[in-house]
Structure formats: C-alpha cells, structure tokens
Design a protein around this motif. Structure first.
Motif, PDB file in Angstrom:
ATOM      1  N   PRO A   1       0.824  -1.210   0.000  1.00 18.45           N
ATOM      2  CA  PRO A   1       0.000   0.000   0.000  1.00 18.45           C
ATOM      3  C   PRO A   1       0.858   1.261   0.000  1.00 18.45           C
ATOM      4  CG  PRO A   1      -0.684  -1.539   1.727  1.00 18.45           C
ATOM      5  CD  PRO A   1       0.612  -2.037   1.196  1.00 18.45           C
ATOM      6  N   ALA A   2       0.261   2.355  -0.415  1.00 13.64           N
ATOM      7  CA  ALA A   2       0.974   3.630  -0.408  1.00 13.64           C
ATOM      8  C   ALA A   2       1.328   4.016   1.026  1.00 13.64           C
ATOM      9  CB  ALA A   2       0.110   4.716  -1.039  1.00 13.64           C
ATOM     10  N   GLY A   3       2.556   4.470   1.204  1.00  7.25           N
ATOM     11  CA  GLY A   3       2.955   5.004   2.496  1.00  7.25           C
ATOM     12  C   GLY A   3       3.466   4.002   3.508  1.00  7.25           C
ATOM     13  N   VAL A   4       3.886   2.818   3.056  1.00  4.70           N
ATOM     14  CA  VAL A   4       4.387   1.824   4.019  1.00  4.70           C
ATOM     15  C   VAL A   4       5.911   1.806   4.090  1.00  4.70           C
ATOM     16  CG1 VAL A   4       2.367   0.351   3.863  1.00  4.70           C
ATOM     17  CG2 VAL A   4       4.269  -0.020   2.280  1.00  4.70           C
ATOM     18  N   GLY A   5       6.587   2.644   3.307  1.00  6.31           N
ATOM     19  CA  GLY A   5       8.036   2.727   3.391  1.00  6.31           C
ATOM     20  C   GLY A   5       8.784   2.115   2.234  1.00  6.31           C
ATOM     21  N   LYS A   6       8.126   1.939   1.090  1.00  6.77           N
ATOM     22  CA  LYS A   6       8.800   1.329  -0.066  1.00  6.77           C
ATOM     23  C   LYS A   6       9.887   2.268  -0.617  1.00  6.77           C
ATOM     24  CE  LYS A   6       4.972   0.863  -2.430  1.00  6.77           C
ATOM     25  NZ  LYS A   6       4.058   1.533  -1.470  1.00  6.77           N
ATOM     26  N   THR A   7       9.511   3.501  -0.864  1.00  6.33           N
ATOM     27  CA  THR A   7      10.480   4.480  -1.357  1.00  6.33           C
ATOM     28  C   THR A   7      11.554   4.750  -0.318  1.00  6.33           C
ATOM     29  OG1 THR A   7       8.807   5.528  -2.758  1.00  6.33           O
ATOM     30  CG2 THR A   7      10.750   6.841  -2.207  1.00  6.33           C
ATOM     31  N   GLU A   8      11.153   4.807   0.932  1.00  3.35           N
ATOM     32  CA  GLU A   8      12.098   5.078   2.007  1.00  3.35           C
ATOM     33  C   GLU A   8      13.146   3.979   2.122  1.00  3.35           C
ATOM     34  OE1 GLU A   8      13.999   7.237   4.757  1.00  3.35           O
ATOM     35  OE2 GLU A   8      12.272   7.889   3.560  1.00  3.35           O
ATOM     36  N   LEU A   9      12.789   2.743   1.755  1.00  2.23           N
ATOM     37  CA  LEU A   9      13.760   1.652   1.783  1.00  2.23           C
ATOM     38  C   LEU A   9      14.930   1.957   0.842  1.00  2.23           C
ATOM     39  CD1 LEU A   9      14.762  -1.140   2.577  1.00  2.23           C
ATOM     40  CD2 LEU A   9      13.238  -2.113   0.831  1.00  2.23           C
ATOM     41  N   ALA A  10      14.631   2.418  -0.362  1.00  5.99           N
ATOM     42  CA  ALA A  10      15.692   2.761  -1.310  1.00  5.99           C
ATOM     43  C   ALA A  10      16.564   3.885  -0.758  1.00  5.99           C
ATOM     44  CB  ALA A  10      15.089   3.164  -2.649  1.00  5.99           C
ATOM     45  N   LYS A  11      15.938   4.877  -0.171  1.00  3.40           N
ATOM     46  CA  LYS A  11      16.699   5.982   0.411  1.00  3.40           C
ATOM     47  C   LYS A  11      17.584   5.496   1.556  1.00  3.40           C
ATOM     48  CE  LYS A  11      13.196   9.497  -0.682  1.00  3.40           C
ATOM     49  NZ  LYS A  11      12.253  10.504  -0.113  1.00  3.40           N
ATOM     50  N   ALA A  12      17.046   4.582   2.365  1.00  2.25           N
ATOM     51  CA  ALA A  12      17.816   4.063   3.501  1.00  2.25           C
ATOM     52  C   ALA A  12      19.009   3.241   3.034  1.00  2.25           C
ATOM     53  CB  ALA A  12      16.910   3.230   4.403  1.00  2.25           C
ATOM     54  N   ILE A  13      18.820   2.464   1.957  1.00  6.53           N
ATOM     55  CA  ILE A  13      19.942   1.694   1.405  1.00  6.53           C
ATOM     56  C   ILE A  13      21.046   2.638   0.951  1.00  6.53           C
ATOM     57  CG2 ILE A  13      20.665   0.182  -0.472  1.00  6.53           C
ATOM     58  CD1 ILE A  13      17.872  -1.085  -0.368  1.00  6.53           C
ATOM     59  N   ALA A  14      20.670   3.707   0.263  1.00  3.62           N
ATOM     60  CA  ALA A  14      21.665   4.679  -0.198  1.00  3.62           C
ATOM     61  C   ALA A  14      22.368   5.336   0.984  1.00  3.62           C
ATOM     62  CB  ALA A  14      20.994   5.719  -1.083  1.00  3.62           C
ATOM     63  N   ARG A  15      21.599   5.740   2.000  1.00  4.94           N
ATOM     64  CA  ARG A  15      22.208   6.391   3.166  1.00  4.94           C
ATOM     65  C   ARG A  15      23.159   5.453   3.899  1.00  4.94           C
ATOM     66  NH1 ARG A  15      16.844   8.159   4.248  1.00  4.94           N
ATOM     67  NH2 ARG A  15      16.687   6.594   5.906  1.00  4.94           N
ATOM     68  N   SER A  16      22.728   4.217   4.087  1.00  4.49           N
ATOM     69  CA  SER A  16      23.504   3.290   4.913  1.00  4.49           C
ATOM     70  C   SER A  16      24.752   2.770   4.216  1.00  4.49           C
ATOM     71  CB  SER A  16      22.616   2.113   5.337  1.00  4.49           C
ATOM     72  OG  SER A  16      22.192   1.365   4.207  1.00  4.49           O
ATOM     73  N   THR A  17      24.808   2.866   2.898  1.00  3.86           N
ATOM     74  CA  THR A  17      25.969   2.363   2.159  1.00  3.86           C
ATOM     75  C   THR A  17      26.806   3.476   1.548  1.00  3.86           C
ATOM     76  OG1 THR A  17      24.646   2.121   0.133  1.00  3.86           O
ATOM     77  CG2 THR A  17      24.774   0.208   1.605  1.00  3.86           C
ATOM     78  N   GLY A  18      26.356   4.709   1.663  1.00  6.68           N
ATOM     79  CA  GLY A  18      27.085   5.822   1.070  1.00  6.68           C
ATOM     80  C   GLY A  18      26.944   5.903  -0.436  1.00  6.68           C
ATOM     81  N   ALA A  19      25.916   5.223  -0.987  1.00  5.59           N
ATOM     82  CA  ALA A  19      25.709   5.222  -2.436  1.00  5.59           C
ATOM     83  C   ALA A  19      24.899   6.445  -2.863  1.00  5.59           C
ATOM     84  CB  ALA A  19      24.995   3.939  -2.861  1.00  5.59           C
ATOM     85  N   GLU A  20      24.998   6.783  -4.135  1.00  5.91           N
ATOM     86  CA  GLU A  20      24.192   7.860  -4.696  1.00  5.91           C
ATOM     87  C   GLU A  20      22.827   7.309  -5.078  1.00  5.91           C
ATOM     88  OE1 GLU A  20      24.118  10.970  -8.506  1.00  5.91           O
ATOM     89  OE2 GLU A  20      25.895   9.750  -8.097  1.00  5.91           O
ATOM     90  N   LEU A  21      21.791   8.059  -4.783  1.00  4.27           N
ATOM     91  CA  LEU A  21      20.429   7.658  -5.146  1.00  4.27           C
ATOM     92  C   LEU A  21      20.008   8.384  -6.409  1.00  4.27           C
ATOM     93  CD1 LEU A  21      17.760   6.155  -4.359  1.00  4.27           C
ATOM     94  CD2 LEU A  21      17.076   8.280  -3.224  1.00  4.27           C
ATOM     95  N   ILE A  22      19.604   7.611  -7.430  1.00  5.16           N
ATOM     96  CA  ILE A  22      19.052   8.169  -8.662  1.00  5.16           C
ATOM     97  C   ILE A  22      17.608   7.688  -8.764  1.00  5.16           C
ATOM     98  CG2 ILE A  22      19.172   8.167 -11.182  1.00  5.16           C
ATOM     99  CD1 ILE A  22      22.174   7.875 -10.953  1.00  5.16           C
ATOM    100  N   ARG A  23      16.685   8.607  -8.947  1.00  5.61           N
ATOM    101  CA  ARG A  23      15.259   8.267  -8.893  1.00  5.61           C
ATOM    102  C   ARG A  23      14.564   8.564 -10.216  1.00  5.61           C
ATOM    103  NH1 ARG A  23      11.242  10.454  -4.102  1.00  5.61           N
ATOM    104  NH2 ARG A  23       9.278   9.562  -4.842  1.00  5.61           N
ATOM    105  N   LEU A  24      13.865   7.564 -10.704  1.00  7.63           N
ATOM    106  CA  LEU A  24      12.979   7.747 -11.846  1.00  7.63           C
ATOM    107  C   LEU A  24      11.555   7.688 -11.328  1.00  7.63           C
ATOM    108  CD1 LEU A  24      12.269   7.938 -14.862  1.00  7.63           C
ATOM    109  CD2 LEU A  24      12.440   5.433 -14.974  1.00  7.63           C
ATOM    110  N   GLN A  25      10.897   8.840 -11.275  1.00  4.49           N
ATOM    111  CA  GLN A  25       9.514   8.889 -10.813  1.00  4.49           C
ATOM    112  C   GLN A  25       8.598   8.573 -11.987  1.00  4.49           C
ATOM    113  OE1 GLN A  25       8.139   9.424  -7.610  1.00  4.49           O
ATOM    114  NE2 GLN A  25       6.385   8.655  -8.779  1.00  4.49           N
ATOM    115  N   CYS A  26       7.862   7.483 -11.872  1.00  5.84           N
ATOM    116  CA  CYS A  26       7.006   7.054 -12.976  1.00  5.84           C
ATOM    117  C   CYS A  26       5.656   7.762 -12.929  1.00  5.84           C
ATOM    118  CB  CYS A  26       6.808   5.540 -12.921  1.00  5.84           C
ATOM    119  SG  CYS A  26       8.336   4.600 -13.107  1.00  5.84           S
ATOM    120  N   TYR A  27       5.079   7.936 -14.109  1.00  7.69           N
ATOM    121  CA  TYR A  27       3.765   8.567 -14.219  1.00  7.69           C
ATOM    122  C   TYR A  27       3.185   8.187 -15.570  1.00  7.69           C
ATOM    123  CZ  TYR A  27       6.707  11.855 -16.813  1.00  7.69           C
ATOM    124  OH  TYR A  27       7.612  12.402 -17.685  1.00  7.69           O
ATOM    125  N   GLU A  28       1.885   8.383 -15.712  1.00  6.49           N
ATOM    126  CA  GLU A  28       1.224   8.066 -16.972  1.00  6.49           C
ATOM    127  C   GLU A  28       1.751   8.992 -18.067  1.00  6.49           C
ATOM    128  OE1 GLU A  28      -3.315   7.676 -18.823  1.00  6.49           O
ATOM    129  OE2 GLU A  28      -3.009   8.182 -16.715  1.00  6.49           O
TER     130      GLU A  28
END
Length: 289
Positions: free
Chosen positions: A44-71
């Motif tokens: 469901p929306a708002g359960v932390g899916k996007t935040e997981l990617a951000k947390a992986i980047a923060r915890s490993t020192g990696a750069e986060l690149i985001r493709l926001q999908c839309y119609e």
C-alpha cells in the motif's frame, strides 16, 4: 561492491540510517545486493517502499538516482534524448563549411548533444548507485519494455552510439502500489518483497525512533488510533509517514494524550479527504461511546 555482508548486517545498517526493517525486508535487501538482482517492492501507499531505497543509499554511502514514474512517461524522459536545439545550432553554424551531411550527422550525434535521463545515468555511473524506479505501476504497459534491457543486462542501446553496458551495476529497486498488474517479464527479472503496514510494536518503535521527545503513552495512543483508522473503509488510509507527522504535530502542540478534542482538531494531519475525516470522527466517537 558488497552492499551488505549478511541479512543481519542489512538490518543493522538500515536501522542505523533510521529504517526499521523486519527480517523479510532485511533478508531480501541483502539478497538483492548479493545476487545483483533488481528488487520489486509492492504494498500500500505510504508503508516505506520508497524510504527503503533511500535508507539503502544512506547506509551504504551510495548515490540515489530516482525515476519517478507517471502516466505518459516515455523513453525520452526515462532513458535519454538528444538536445535538438543545440544540434540545430550546430547544423546552422556548419552551413558555411564544406561538410557533407554524413559528416554533419556524425558531428551532432555525439556525447556533447546527449541528454542523459535516470536509467542511462545510473547505468553509466562508476560509483556505487541505488536506482529507484518509483511507482512503476503508474506507467503505461509499453514503458515496461524500456526497462527489460536495463533489468536483464544492465545495458542501454543508443543507435547512434552503440550499446552502453554498466561497469558497476547499480542496486535497482522498483516500487509498486499494485494499482495495475505488472508484466511477468518484469517480475521474472526481479526479487520480490511485499511490505504492509507494520504491526503495533514496530510502528511504536518507528514513532519513538523518529519523533524525539514523544512520551510512550502518547505514542501508543497514536498507534492504536491509526490502526483503527486503517480498519475503516477510507479513500486513503494513513501511511507510516502520516503517523510520524501526527506524532510530531502533537509533540509540537505539547499534547500528552490523544483525547477526542485533540483528534478532532488534528485529524487533518493523517487524513486528507473530508469524507474520510467525517467518517473517522463518527466511527471513533461511536467506539468510545
């Protein structure tokens, strides 16, 4: 790059970056890095899916690149496009020269005129990168075809330049709210993780960890109320982020308890539709009666 040494290491590092992962999330995240497989995260929306990617980047020192999908998302916005205005200026500038069209063509289809979009940018990165393809279910089915080459071989083919292959594979996370069924071709290329709303104890831990100064009693009252709200048939159930916002709001107001008057005054922090607020106020009052 070794993203995580083990599932336990993933859980520890994610927790250190402010993301409380359960065992399934930590294990699947570790495997996505170890196997170099894309990870499809649904829920469901708002359960932390996007935040997981951000947390992986923060915890490993990696750069986060985001493709926001839309119609309506297309190749030009997802992969690359040519800088047509700059190409036109170059063509106009070369009109006085004795260049053939073939020479002009080769001159304008070079790196100088290439506009790299998120997918191509992630492929070309030589440093550790987390590629977040967010809300992939919002795109048209045809867009999934653009992802297959990336998810299969971590490469992008540009007709004028050839095939560009990743020298260092990014960790790829695709998120979906399951508003439509994704193709089997995409699913087959990914590991799968379903994230639901956390249980009461985990959500309580999230509130205590992310809202400094909150009292235990207030945190438990918020969790109990939000759990009851999610059980109602609302247009938009409260997300974890909205639970945290509510907790921060109440702490800022100096409220030590969540009574009916406080709920009525602040419910707009967690519910964003008037019909949901009306129903929630009515239902909560009936249950307290």
């Amino acid at each position: 790059m070794t993203w995580f040494d083990s599932a336990a290491d993933a859980e520890k590092k994610l927790s250190g970056s402010g993301y409380l992962a359960d065992q399934a999330t930590a294990t699947t995240t570790y495997l996505a890095g170890a196997l170099e497989k894309p990870l499809l995260v649904e829920g469901p929306a708002g359960v932390g899916k996007t935040e997981l990617a951000k947390a992986i980047a923060r915890s490993t020192g990696a750069e986060l690149i985001r493709l926001q999908c839309y119609e309506g998302l297309d190749e030009a916005r997802a992969l690359y496009e040519w800088n047509y205005k700059k190409q036109l200026l170059r063509i106009q500038a070369s009109q006085g020269d004795d260049q053939t069209w073939s020479e002009t063509h080769d001159d304008i289809f070079t790196e100088e005129f290439l506009l790299s979009r998120p997918l191509l940018t992630a492929i070309r990165k030589e440093t550790s990168t987390v590629l977040l393809i967010d809300e992939v279910d919002k795109t048209d089915v045809e867009v999934e075809g653009l992802l297959l080459e990336v998810l299969s071989d971590f490469q992008v083919t540009i007709p004028e330049l050839g095939t560009i292959t990743a020298t260092r594979r990014p960790m790829v996370l695709l998120t979906s709210n399951a508003t439509r069924e994704l193709s089997e071709a995409v699913r087959r290329r990914c590991l799968y993780l379903h994230i639901d709303y956390p249980d009461a104890e985990r959500e309580h831990a999230i509130l205590v960890g992310q809202v400094p100064g909150i009292e235990e009693k207030l945190a438990r009252e918020i969790v109990d109320t939000v759990t009851r709200l999610r059980a109602l048939e609302l247009r938009k159930a409260p997300s974890i982020a909205e639970s945290v916002d509510w907790a921060r709001t109440l702490v800022a107001l100096g409220t030590g308890t969540l009574d009916q008057a406080t709920i009525d005054a602040t419910l707009g922090v967690v519910l964003k539709h008037s019909s949901d607020i009306d129903r929630a106020v009515r239902e909560l009052k009936l249950r307290q009666a």
